[in-house]
Motif scaffolding. Structure first.
Motif, PDB file in Angstrom:
ATOM      1  N   MET A   1       3.246 -46.839  -7.486  1.00 16.52           N
ATOM      2  CA  MET A   1       4.279 -46.508  -6.591  1.00 16.52           C
ATOM      3  C   MET A   1       5.053 -45.226  -7.079  1.00 16.52           C
ATOM      4  SD  MET A   1       5.857 -48.652  -3.613  1.00 16.52           S
ATOM      5  CE  MET A   1       5.795 -47.645  -2.129  1.00 16.52           C
ATOM      6  N   THR A   2       5.269 -44.148  -6.201  1.00 13.40           N
ATOM      7  CA  THR A   2       5.683 -43.101  -6.808  1.00 13.40           C
ATOM      8  C   THR A   2       7.112 -43.104  -5.741  1.00 13.40           C
ATOM      9  OG1 THR A   2       4.789 -41.535  -5.107  1.00 13.40           O
ATOM     10  CG2 THR A   2       3.888 -41.488  -7.310  1.00 13.40           C
ATOM     11  N   ASN A   3       8.014 -42.466  -6.402  1.00 15.40           N
ATOM     12  CA  ASN A   3       9.497 -42.347  -5.670  1.00 15.40           C
ATOM     13  C   ASN A   3       9.685 -40.953  -5.301  1.00 15.40           C
ATOM     14  OD1 ASN A   3      12.006 -42.390  -4.768  1.00 15.40           O
ATOM     15  ND2 ASN A   3      12.802 -43.691  -6.672  1.00 15.40           N
ATOM     16  N   PRO A   4       9.464 -40.656  -3.920  1.00 14.15           N
ATOM     17  CA  PRO A   4       9.610 -39.257  -3.607  1.00 14.15           C
ATOM     18  C   PRO A   4      10.932 -38.747  -3.866  1.00 14.15           C
ATOM     19  CG  PRO A   4       9.517 -40.507  -1.658  1.00 14.15           C
ATOM     20  CD  PRO A   4       9.027 -41.456  -2.879  1.00 14.15           C
ATOM     21  N   TRP A   5      12.180 -39.600  -3.802  1.00 16.73           N
ATOM     22  CA  TRP A   5      13.513 -39.262  -3.917  1.00 16.73           C
ATOM     23  C   TRP A   5      13.866 -38.805  -5.428  1.00 16.73           C
ATOM     24  CZ3 TRP A   5      16.610 -38.911   0.061  1.00 16.73           C
ATOM     25  CH2 TRP A   5      16.310 -39.475   0.997  1.00 16.73           C
ATOM     26  N   THR A   6      12.998 -38.926  -6.492  1.00 18.31           N
ATOM     27  CA  THR A   6      13.071 -38.500  -7.742  1.00 18.31           C
ATOM     28  C   THR A   6      12.025 -37.170  -8.001  1.00 18.31           C
ATOM     29  OG1 THR A   6      11.658 -40.347  -8.756  1.00 18.31           O
ATOM     30  CG2 THR A   6      13.928 -40.736  -8.528  1.00 18.31           C
ATOM     31  N   GLY A   7      11.375 -37.204  -6.917  1.00 20.78           N
ATOM     32  CA  GLY A   7      10.252 -36.080  -7.115  1.00 20.78           C
ATOM     33  C   GLY A   7       9.079 -36.427  -7.557  1.00 20.78           C
ATOM     34  N   GLU A   8       8.713 -37.624  -7.578  1.00 21.32           N
ATOM     35  CA  GLU A   8       7.599 -38.297  -8.242  1.00 21.32           C
ATOM     36  C   GLU A   8       6.376 -37.987  -7.216  1.00 21.32           C
ATOM     37  OE1 GLU A   8       9.227 -41.939 -10.996  1.00 21.32           O
ATOM     38  OE2 GLU A   8       8.132 -42.190  -9.144  1.00 21.32           O
ATOM     39  N   VAL A   9       5.345 -37.621  -7.799  1.00 25.17           N
ATOM     40  CA  VAL A   9       3.982 -37.415  -7.163  1.00 25.17           C
ATOM     41  C   VAL A   9       2.889 -38.171  -7.946  1.00 25.17           C
ATOM     42  CG1 VAL A   9       2.055 -35.850  -6.527  1.00 25.17           C
ATOM     43  CG2 VAL A   9       4.551 -35.289  -6.249  1.00 25.17           C
ATOM     44  N   GLY A  10       2.112 -38.995  -7.302  1.00 17.69           N
ATOM     45  CA  GLY A  10       0.881 -39.889  -7.908  1.00 17.69           C
ATOM     46  C   GLY A  10      -0.208 -38.979  -8.020  1.00 17.69           C
ATOM     47  N   LEU A  11      -1.055 -39.209  -8.770  1.00 15.95           N
ATOM     48  CA  LEU A  11      -2.379 -38.557  -9.191  1.00 15.95           C
ATOM     49  C   LEU A  11      -3.262 -39.416 -10.002  1.00 15.95           C
ATOM     50  CD1 LEU A  11      -2.612 -35.649 -11.514  1.00 15.95           C
ATOM     51  CD2 LEU A  11      -0.615 -36.899 -11.450  1.00 15.95           C
ATOM     52  N   ARG A  12      -4.682 -39.146 -10.021  1.00 19.34           N
ATOM     53  CA  ARG A  12      -5.333 -40.032 -10.548  1.00 19.34           C
ATOM     54  C   ARG A  12      -6.152 -39.223 -11.692  1.00 19.34           C
ATOM     55  NH1 ARG A  12      -5.934 -45.133  -9.891  1.00 19.34           N
ATOM     56  NH2 ARG A  12      -5.327 -45.942  -7.717  1.00 19.34           N
ATOM     57  N   LEU A  13      -6.384 -39.507 -12.964  1.00 16.03           N
ATOM     58  CA  LEU A  13      -7.094 -38.862 -13.880  1.00 16.03           C
ATOM     59  C   LEU A  13      -8.044 -39.665 -14.779  1.00 16.03           C
ATOM     60  CD1 LEU A  13      -3.948 -37.108 -16.065  1.00 16.03           C
ATOM     61  CD2 LEU A  13      -5.449 -36.224 -14.084  1.00 16.03           C
ATOM     62  N   ASP A  14      -9.208 -39.496 -14.388  1.00  9.43           N
ATOM     63  CA  ASP A  14     -10.135 -40.262 -14.796  1.00  9.43           C
ATOM     64  C   ASP A  14     -10.179 -41.643 -14.273  1.00  9.43           C
ATOM     65  OD1 ASP A  14     -11.800 -38.383 -16.011  1.00  9.43           O
ATOM     66  OD2 ASP A  14     -10.979 -38.732 -18.255  1.00  9.43           O
ATOM     67  N   GLY A  15      -9.786 -41.818 -13.051  1.00  7.34           N
ATOM     68  CA  GLY A  15      -9.684 -42.972 -12.524  1.00  7.34           C
ATOM     69  C   GLY A  15      -8.239 -43.777 -12.803  1.00  7.34           C
ATOM     70  N   LYS A  16      -7.679 -43.240 -13.419  1.00 11.60           N
ATOM     71  CA  LYS A  16      -6.018 -44.196 -13.958  1.00 11.60           C
ATOM     72  C   LYS A  16      -5.050 -43.153 -13.202  1.00 11.60           C
ATOM     73  CE  LYS A  16      -3.423 -45.364 -17.853  1.00 11.60           C
ATOM     74  NZ  LYS A  16      -3.112 -45.162 -19.446  1.00 11.60           N
ATOM     75  N   ARG A  17      -4.366 -44.240 -12.419  1.00 10.46           N
ATOM     76  CA  ARG A  17      -2.948 -43.509 -11.964  1.00 10.46           C
ATOM     77  C   ARG A  17      -2.237 -43.126 -13.043  1.00 10.46           C
ATOM     78  NH1 ARG A  17      -1.057 -43.098  -7.252  1.00 10.46           N
ATOM     79  NH2 ARG A  17       1.165 -43.859  -6.738  1.00 10.46           N
ATOM     80  N   HIS A  18      -1.475 -41.808 -12.496  1.00  5.94           N
ATOM     81  CA  HIS A  18      -0.426 -41.269 -13.308  1.00  5.94           C
ATOM     82  C   HIS A  18       0.747 -40.801 -12.161  1.00  5.94           C
ATOM     83  CE1 HIS A  18      -2.322 -40.773 -17.116  1.00  5.94           C
ATOM     84  NE2 HIS A  18      -3.438 -40.860 -16.491  1.00  5.94           N
ATOM     85  N   VAL A  19       1.904 -40.705 -12.825  1.00  2.00           N
ATOM     86  CA  VAL A  19       2.910 -40.381 -11.931  1.00  2.00           C
ATOM     87  C   VAL A  19       3.429 -38.991 -12.752  1.00  2.00           C
ATOM     88  CG1 VAL A  19       5.243 -40.604 -11.431  1.00  2.00           C
ATOM     89  CG2 VAL A  19       3.787 -42.399 -11.421  1.00  2.00           C
ATOM     90  N   ALA A  20       3.593 -37.779 -11.830  1.00  2.00           N
ATOM     91  CA  ALA A  20       4.313 -36.657 -12.380  1.00  2.00           C
ATOM     92  C   ALA A  20       5.335 -36.264 -11.583  1.00  2.00           C
ATOM     93  CB  ALA A  20       2.930 -35.632 -11.941  1.00  2.00           C
ATOM     94  N   LYS A  21       6.174 -35.515 -12.480  1.00  2.00           N
ATOM     95  CA  LYS A  21       7.466 -35.036 -11.492  1.00  2.00           C
ATOM     96  C   LYS A  21       8.019 -33.732 -12.274  1.00  2.00           C
ATOM     97  CE  LYS A  21      11.174 -38.126 -13.365  1.00  2.00           C
ATOM     98  NZ  LYS A  21      12.119 -39.151 -13.066  1.00  2.00           N
ATOM     99  N   LEU A  22       8.614 -32.876 -11.619  1.00  2.00           N
ATOM    100  CA  LEU A  22       9.028 -31.774 -12.627  1.00  2.00           C
ATOM    101  C   LEU A  22      10.581 -31.774 -12.660  1.00  2.00           C
ATOM    102  CD1 LEU A  22       7.360 -28.958 -10.363  1.00  2.00           C
ATOM    103  CD2 LEU A  22       6.843 -29.698 -12.460  1.00  2.00           C
ATOM    104  N   THR A  23      10.652 -32.382 -14.182  1.00  2.00           N
ATOM    105  CA  THR A  23      11.840 -32.588 -14.309  1.00  2.00           C
ATOM    106  C   THR A  23      12.457 -31.169 -14.878  1.00  2.00           C
ATOM    107  OG1 THR A  23      11.202 -32.928 -16.704  1.00  2.00           O
ATOM    108  CG2 THR A  23      11.545 -34.853 -15.467  1.00  2.00           C
ATOM    109  N   LEU A  24      13.755 -31.184 -15.409  1.00  2.00           N
ATOM    110  CA  LEU A  24      14.443 -29.953 -15.837  1.00  2.00           C
ATOM    111  C   LEU A  24      13.489 -29.533 -17.000  1.00  2.00           C
ATOM    112  CD1 LEU A  24      16.419 -27.792 -15.304  1.00  2.00           C
ATOM    113  CD2 LEU A  24      18.020 -28.969 -16.790  1.00  2.00           C
ATOM    114  N   GLY A  25      12.963 -30.363 -18.231  1.00  2.00           N
ATOM    115  CA  GLY A  25      12.447 -30.198 -19.308  1.00  2.00           C
ATOM    116  C   GLY A  25      11.086 -29.426 -18.788  1.00  2.00           C
ATOM    117  N   ALA A  26      10.499 -30.142 -18.005  1.00  2.00           N
ATOM    118  CA  ALA A  26       9.234 -29.778 -17.479  1.00  2.00           C
ATOM    119  C   ALA A  26       9.238 -28.337 -16.763  1.00  2.00           C
ATOM    120  CB  ALA A  26       8.625 -30.817 -16.423  1.00  2.00           C
TER     121      ALA A  26
END
Length: 106
Positions: A1-26
């Motif tokens: 589950m992603t948290n939109p309040w922290t900028g998270e977006v979910g995606l699947r890579l080769d069927g495995k769920r990942h969380v992405a977000k644009l942190t200041l470092g990113a």
């Protein structure tokens, strides 16, 4: 589950769920990777629908790295993104939107 309040977006890579977000470092890593142009120009390209596949790839890699993924752009070239190129573009745009807006309470 992603948290939109922290900028998270979910995606699947080769069927495995990942969380992405644009942190200041990113975001800093993304901006350095742009080479020429600015981050604002990248946002403007997305708003106008003039983004490139490279823009999408760079945003997803930055978001994944902000979410704790330790891969590289080369790694991302070898995996299947769930939903294909259209979903990848949607995820990239959503990462940008969530990085700079507060979600509406609903």
């Amino acid at each position: 589950m992603t948290n939109p309040w922290t900028g998270e977006v979910g995606l699947r890579l080769d069927g495995k769920r990942h969380v992405a977000k644009l942190t200041l470092g990113a975001l800093a890593e993304l901006e350095a990777g742009l080479g020429t142009g600015t981050f604002i120009e990248l946002v403007e390209r997305f708003e106008a629908g003039r983004f490139s596949t490279r823009d999408v790839l760079m945003l997803i890699v930055a978001g994944l790295r902000g979410g704790g993924w330790e891969g590289t752009a080369d790694d991302l070239l070898r995996v299947e993104i769930g939903g294909g190129p259209v979903e990848a573009a949607r995820i990239a745009a959503e990462l940008l939107a969530r990085a700079f807006t507060v979600p509406e309470a609903g």
